[in-house]
Design a protein around this motif. Structure first.
Motif, PDB file in Angstrom:
ATOM      1  N   PRO A 199      12.727  44.898   4.813  1.00  0.00           N
ATOM      2  CA  PRO A 199      11.367  44.919   4.245  1.00  0.00           C
ATOM      3  C   PRO A 199      11.336  44.679   2.739  1.00  0.00           C
ATOM      4  O   PRO A 199      10.457  43.960   2.241  1.00  0.00           O
ATOM      5  CB  PRO A 199      10.864  46.324   4.601  1.00  0.00           C
ATOM      6  N   ARG A 200      12.249  45.240   2.010  1.00  0.00           N
ATOM      7  CA  ARG A 200      12.265  45.050   0.555  1.00  0.00           C
ATOM      8  C   ARG A 200      12.601  43.611   0.205  1.00  0.00           C
ATOM      9  O   ARG A 200      12.037  43.048  -0.740  1.00  0.00           O
ATOM     10  CB  ARG A 200      13.280  45.996  -0.102  1.00  0.00           C
ATOM     11  N   PHE A 201      13.523  43.002   0.953  1.00  0.00           N
ATOM     12  CA  PHE A 201      13.838  41.595   0.705  1.00  0.00           C
ATOM     13  C   PHE A 201      12.617  40.721   0.982  1.00  0.00           C
ATOM     14  O   PHE A 201      12.345  39.764   0.250  1.00  0.00           O
ATOM     15  CB  PHE A 201      15.021  41.171   1.573  1.00  0.00           C
ATOM     16  N   ALA A 202      11.901  41.055   2.048  1.00  0.00           N
ATOM     17  CA  ALA A 202      10.697  40.279   2.374  1.00  0.00           C
ATOM     18  C   ALA A 202       9.649  40.421   1.276  1.00  0.00           C
ATOM     19  O   ALA A 202       8.989  39.434   0.904  1.00  0.00           O
ATOM     20  CB  ALA A 202      10.135  40.735   3.719  1.00  0.00           C
ATOM     21  N   ASP A 203       9.481  41.628   0.744  1.00  0.00           N
ATOM     22  CA  ASP A 203       8.519  41.854  -0.331  1.00  0.00           C
ATOM     23  C   ASP A 203       8.849  41.023  -1.563  1.00  0.00           C
ATOM     24  O   ASP A 203       7.947  40.608  -2.303  1.00  0.00           O
ATOM     25  CB  ASP A 203       8.473  43.339  -0.706  1.00  0.00           C
ATOM     26  N   GLU A 204      10.149  40.803  -1.812  1.00  0.00           N
ATOM     27  CA  GLU A 204      10.583  40.048  -2.987  1.00  0.00           C
ATOM     28  C   GLU A 204      10.761  38.558  -2.695  1.00  0.00           C
ATOM     29  O   GLU A 204      11.239  37.812  -3.563  1.00  0.00           O
ATOM     30  CB  GLU A 204      11.906  40.621  -3.523  1.00  0.00           C
ATOM     31  N   ASP A 205      10.384  38.133  -1.484  1.00  0.00           N
ATOM     32  CA  ASP A 205      10.512  36.728  -1.071  1.00  0.00           C
ATOM     33  C   ASP A 205      11.967  36.240  -1.179  1.00  0.00           C
ATOM     34  O   ASP A 205      12.247  35.161  -1.708  1.00  0.00           O
ATOM     35  CB  ASP A 205       9.592  35.842  -1.915  1.00  0.00           C
ATOM     36  N   ILE A 206      12.876  37.074  -0.710  1.00  0.00           N
ATOM     37  CA  ILE A 206      14.305  36.721  -0.686  1.00  0.00           C
ATOM     38  C   ILE A 206      14.763  36.748   0.769  1.00  0.00           C
ATOM     39  O   ILE A 206      14.554  37.733   1.482  1.00  0.00           O
ATOM     40  CB  ILE A 206      15.131  37.710  -1.528  1.00  0.00           C
ATOM     41  N   ALA A 207      15.361  35.634   1.208  1.00  0.00           N
ATOM     42  CA  ALA A 207      15.820  35.540   2.595  1.00  0.00           C
ATOM     43  C   ALA A 207      17.093  36.353   2.785  1.00  0.00           C
ATOM     44  O   ALA A 207      18.036  36.243   1.993  1.00  0.00           O
ATOM     45  CB  ALA A 207      16.072  34.078   2.965  1.00  0.00           C
ATOM     46  N   LEU A 208      17.117  37.152   3.837  1.00  0.00           N
ATOM     47  CA  LEU A 208      18.292  37.964   4.153  1.00  0.00           C
ATOM     48  C   LEU A 208      18.789  37.567   5.541  1.00  0.00           C
ATOM     49  O   LEU A 208      18.052  37.648   6.527  1.00  0.00           O
ATOM     50  CB  LEU A 208      17.933  39.452   4.143  1.00  0.00           C
ATOM     51  N   SER A 209      20.028  37.131   5.616  1.00  0.00           N
ATOM     52  CA  SER A 209      20.609  36.705   6.888  1.00  0.00           C
ATOM     53  C   SER A 209      21.880  37.487   7.175  1.00  0.00           C
ATOM     54  O   SER A 209      22.555  37.954   6.254  1.00  0.00           O
ATOM     55  CB  SER A 209      20.907  35.201   6.873  1.00  0.00           C
ATOM     56  N   VAL A 210      22.196  37.612   8.446  1.00  0.00           N
ATOM     57  CA  VAL A 210      23.381  38.350   8.883  1.00  0.00           C
ATOM     58  C   VAL A 210      24.140  37.498   9.885  1.00  0.00           C
ATOM     59  O   VAL A 210      23.553  36.969  10.842  1.00  0.00           O
ATOM     60  CB  VAL A 210      22.995  39.700   9.534  1.00  0.00           C
ATOM     61  N   ARG A 211      25.441  37.361   9.661  1.00  0.00           N
ATOM     62  CA  ARG A 211      26.306  36.635  10.601  1.00  0.00           C
ATOM     63  C   ARG A 211      27.494  37.536  10.940  1.00  0.00           C
ATOM     64  O   ARG A 211      28.324  37.825  10.081  1.00  0.00           O
ATOM     65  CB  ARG A 211      26.782  35.304  10.016  1.00  0.00           C
ATOM     66  N   LEU A 212      27.532  37.992  12.175  1.00  0.00           N
ATOM     67  CA  LEU A 212      28.538  38.965  12.599  1.00  0.00           C
ATOM     68  C   LEU A 212      29.632  38.315  13.425  1.00  0.00           C
ATOM     69  O   LEU A 212      29.363  37.415  14.249  1.00  0.00           O
ATOM     70  CB  LEU A 212      27.883  40.074  13.425  1.00  0.00           C
ATOM     71  N   SER A 213      30.860  38.773  13.215  1.00  0.00           N
ATOM     72  CA  SER A 213      32.003  38.365  14.028  1.00  0.00           C
ATOM     73  C   SER A 213      32.421  39.539  14.897  1.00  0.00           C
ATOM     74  O   SER A 213      32.058  40.687  14.625  1.00  0.00           O
ATOM     75  CB  SER A 213      33.180  37.925  13.146  1.00  0.00           C
ATOM     76  N   ARG A 214      33.176  39.241  15.919  1.00  0.00           N
ATOM     77  CA  ARG A 214      33.666  40.309  16.778  1.00  0.00           C
ATOM     78  C   ARG A 214      34.738  41.094  16.022  1.00  0.00           C
ATOM     79  O   ARG A 214      35.738  40.541  15.582  1.00  0.00           O
ATOM     80  CB  ARG A 214      34.243  39.726  18.074  1.00  0.00           C
ATOM     81  N   LEU A 215      34.507  42.399  15.877  1.00  0.00           N
ATOM     82  CA  LEU A 215      35.419  43.242  15.105  1.00  0.00           C
ATOM     83  C   LEU A 215      35.893  44.411  15.957  1.00  0.00           C
ATOM     84  O   LEU A 215      35.177  44.864  16.861  1.00  0.00           O
ATOM     85  CB  LEU A 215      34.718  43.787  13.856  1.00  0.00           C
ATOM     86  N   PRO A 216      37.079  44.933  15.651  1.00  0.00           N
ATOM     87  CA  PRO A 216      37.547  46.132  16.371  1.00  0.00           C
ATOM     88  C   PRO A 216      36.782  47.367  15.908  1.00  0.00           C
ATOM     89  O   PRO A 216      36.183  47.381  14.832  1.00  0.00           O
ATOM     90  CB  PRO A 216      39.021  46.218  15.972  1.00  0.00           C
ATOM     91  N   VAL A 217      36.787  48.373  16.740  1.00  0.00           N
ATOM     92  CA  VAL A 217      36.200  49.657  16.356  1.00  0.00           C
ATOM     93  C   VAL A 217      37.098  50.297  15.295  1.00  0.00           C
ATOM     94  O   VAL A 217      38.322  50.314  15.429  1.00  0.00           O
ATOM     95  CB  VAL A 217      36.046  50.570  17.588  1.00  0.00           C
TER      96      VAL A 217
END
Length: 336
Positions: A199-217
């Motif tokens: 929400p804060r990124f959206a308020d500041e008009d900054i794109a936030l992206s997430v790219r996840l890889s398969r990780l161990p616990v």
């Protein structure tokens, strides 16, 4: 007791039978023996006295140095160095340990003094702002509207964050930080942190992206890692202008480590400040209005180190954005 009879036997064997001669010889022998014994006793006593004095000096000299050094430390003087020449190994180890302790106390005292100076500087702005607004409201110079209240509320929030961050930093410095290590899905933690910040990124008009890889616990303190990620995202948000972008990626750096990277398209970091950004109250642009405690990255790195990991910054310079890489071991030594 034994020497005199033996001496008489030798006199008889030598044919000295004159009583007068024998008497003089025996007296001379007795006097010689007494003199030799007296001289030997005096020499032995002198040698024992000298040896005792040297031994006492050998023992008391390093003790006296340590007593004097302890008195110096008690009065805030930490410039003690070990002088182990002539001391046995036990005293040498003791002096080295004391010198190491004094050095650590000196560094701690310097950090404390610098931190207090920085803290006073950081407190000055919000306190002055609150004072000015309260005075303005009392004198009816400023309107008692939502704008005025928002400014004061923001300054109070800043003071609250500063107090919280100082408490965390103090716990780390005093080795009082206790990690609640549990098996954690790091991908879930990253996703939750991104969702909370979105929400804060959206308020500041900054794109936030997430790219996840398969990780161990991993065995982590989830709350502390969430705190680290929140600080990294807050830092990226603060230094990225409207229309920019921030990307979070996760990867397996090698079979023993995982990596989380937070990349932004913001201000960038000069090469000579890539390490300094993790210092307490460090600001890339001192002229810029401060809107954080100035301790976020310092605390983040301390928490990562407590997990046996590393936090480093990379940038091609001003205007080219920055990337913060968080590396965590798959099996930290602290986990049972």
């Amino acid at each position: 007791m034994v020497a005199t009879p033996l001496f008489r036997i030798h006199l008889s064997a030598a044919g000295v039978d004159n009583p007068t001669v024998r008497s003089h010889v025996e007296q001379a022998f007795a006097l010689t023996v007494a003199t030799a014994l007296s001289a030997g006793a005096a020499f032995a006593l002198t040698a024992a006295t000298v040896a005792s004095w040297l031994l006492v000096r050998r023992i008391t000299a390093p003790v006296s140095r340590l007593v004097a050094a302890a008195d110096d430390v008690a009065h805030g003087r930490y410039t003690f160095s070990a002088t182990t020449s002539g001391s046995d190994e036990d005293f040498a180890r003791l002096e080295r340990a004391f010198a190491d302790m004094a050095g650590r106390l000196d560094r701690t005292e310097r950090i404390r003094a610098q931190m207090l100076a920085d803290l006073a500087h950081e407190l000055r702005t919000p306190v002055a702002t609150l004072d000015a607004y309260l005075e303005g409201l009392e004198d009816a110079v400023l309107p008692a509207d939502g704008s005025s209240w928002d400014v004061m509320r923001n300054q109070l929030d800043r003071l609250r964050r500063l107090a919280s961050d100082m408490a965390d930093l103090s716990a780390v410095d005093e080795n009082a930080l206790v990690l609640n290590l549990q098996e954690v899905d790091l991908s879930q933690v990253v996703s939750a942190a991104a969702a909370a910040a979105a929400p804060r990124f959206a308020d500041e008009d900054i794109a936030l992206s997430v790219r996840l890889s398969r990780l161990p616990v991993l065995p982590l303190d989830r709350q502390r890692i969430e705190q680290v990620l929140a600080n990294l995202l807050e830092n990226a948000l603060r230094h990225t202008p409207a229309g920019g972008a921030v990307a979070i990626t996760t990867s397996l750096a090698d079979p023993e480590h995982v990596q989380i990277s937070v990349q932004d398209t913001g201000d960038g970091i000069p090469a000579d400040q890539l390490e300094a950004v993790f210092g307490r109250f460090h600001r890339l642009d001192p002229a810029r209005r401060p809107d954080g405690s100035g301790l976020g990255l310092t605390i983040a790195r301390s928490l990562v180190h407590a997990h046996g990991g590393a936090l480093t910054a990379f940038s091609e310079g001003r205007g080219h954005g920055a990337r913060l890489d968080l590396v965590l071991p798959v099996a930290p030594a602290e986990f049972p």
